[in-house]
Design a protein around this motif. Sequence first.
Motif, PDB file in Angstrom:
ATOM      1  N   ARG A   1       1.776   6.827  -6.750  1.00  0.00           N
ATOM      2  CA  ARG A   1       0.758   7.818  -7.098  1.00  0.00           C
ATOM      3  C   ARG A   1       1.267   9.231  -6.875  1.00  0.00           C
ATOM      4  O   ARG A   1       1.026  10.141  -7.662  1.00  0.00           O
ATOM      5  CB  ARG A   1      -0.525   7.572  -6.324  1.00  0.00           C
ATOM      6  CG  ARG A   1      -1.344   6.419  -6.850  1.00  0.00           C
ATOM      7  CD  ARG A   1      -2.715   6.394  -6.196  1.00  0.00           C
ATOM      8  NE  ARG A   1      -2.622   6.212  -4.759  1.00  0.00           N
ATOM      9  CZ  ARG A   1      -2.793   5.055  -4.126  1.00  0.00           C
ATOM     10  NH1 ARG A   1      -3.075   3.983  -4.809  1.00  0.00           N
ATOM     11  NH2 ARG A   1      -2.672   4.984  -2.817  1.00  0.00           N
ATOM     12  N   SER A   2       2.002   9.441  -5.757  1.00  0.00           N
ATOM     13  CA  SER A   2       2.492  10.778  -5.453  1.00  0.00           C
ATOM     14  C   SER A   2       3.585  11.181  -6.444  1.00  0.00           C
ATOM     15  O   SER A   2       3.697  12.352  -6.787  1.00  0.00           O
ATOM     16  CB  SER A   2       3.010  10.858  -4.021  1.00  0.00           C
ATOM     17  OG  SER A   2       4.144  10.053  -3.844  1.00  0.00           O
TER      18      SER A   2
ATOM     19  N   ALA B   1       1.018   4.138  -2.858  1.00  0.00           N
ATOM     20  CA  ALA B   1       0.818   5.548  -2.532  1.00  0.00           C
ATOM     21  C   ALA B   1       2.006   6.379  -3.003  1.00  0.00           C
ATOM     22  O   ALA B   1       1.822   7.485  -3.546  1.00  0.00           O
ATOM     23  CB  ALA B   1       0.621   5.710  -1.027  1.00  0.00           C
ATOM     24  N   ASP B   2       3.221   5.861  -2.826  1.00  0.00           N
ATOM     25  CA  ASP B   2       4.422   6.570  -3.294  1.00  0.00           C
ATOM     26  C   ASP B   2       4.409   6.718  -4.812  1.00  0.00           C
ATOM     27  O   ASP B   2       4.765   7.767  -5.347  1.00  0.00           O
ATOM     28  CB  ASP B   2       5.690   5.842  -2.853  1.00  0.00           C
ATOM     29  CG  ASP B   2       5.919   5.928  -1.346  1.00  0.00           C
ATOM     30  OD1 ASP B   2       5.267   6.773  -0.693  1.00  0.00           O
ATOM     31  OD2 ASP B   2       6.752   5.148  -0.837  1.00  0.00           O
TER      32      ASP B   2
ATOM     33  N   ALA C   1       0.833  -1.202   0.000  1.00  0.00           N
ATOM     34  CA  ALA C   1       0.000   0.000   0.000  1.00  0.00           C
ATOM     35  C   ALA C   1       0.868   1.251   0.000  1.00  0.00           C
ATOM     36  O   ALA C   1       0.568   2.230  -0.698  1.00  0.00           O
ATOM     37  CB  ALA C   1      -0.920  -0.007   1.214  1.00  0.00           C
ATOM     38  N   LYS C   2       1.969   1.235   0.749  1.00  0.00           N
ATOM     39  CA  LYS C   2       2.880   2.386   0.796  1.00  0.00           C
ATOM     40  C   LYS C   2       3.527   2.597  -0.569  1.00  0.00           C
ATOM     41  O   LYS C   2       3.631   3.728  -1.047  1.00  0.00           O
ATOM     42  CB  LYS C   2       3.943   2.186   1.868  1.00  0.00           C
ATOM     43  CG  LYS C   2       4.859   3.391   2.028  1.00  0.00           C
ATOM     44  CD  LYS C   2       5.827   3.173   3.152  1.00  0.00           C
ATOM     45  CE  LYS C   2       6.745   4.323   3.437  1.00  0.00           C
ATOM     46  NZ  LYS C   2       7.148   5.154   2.373  1.00  0.00           N
TER      47      LYS C   2
END
Length: 98
Positions: free
Chosen positions: A93-94, A90-91, A86-87
């Motif tokens: 996506r950012s 998210a990374d 998940a991290k």
Amino acid sequence: MPTLKDPQYRAFARREVHRRQGGRCLYCHREFTEAGELAMTLEHLKAKMKGGTDHLKNLAAACWHCNQHRGKQMNTTKLLKEAKMAKRAADARSEEKV
């Protein structure tokens, strides 16, 4: 192929795995008792939910304590892997937004 749901196969598997391991737990190597934390349980080496079977090659004898600990350990490992994935997502996506 027989499964552990069949009482006769389950009894056979318990006897065979107990004999194969010399009456000792696969993990802590202590001798089994009739009841309590050192009571024998059958353990799937490869979990059924991950494609393991009830074949004798996939079964081991573990004391109740080690069997319970291994289950908790597997759940913790699974949760850690999911958190890492998940991290990373998210990374990623950012980074795309930048």
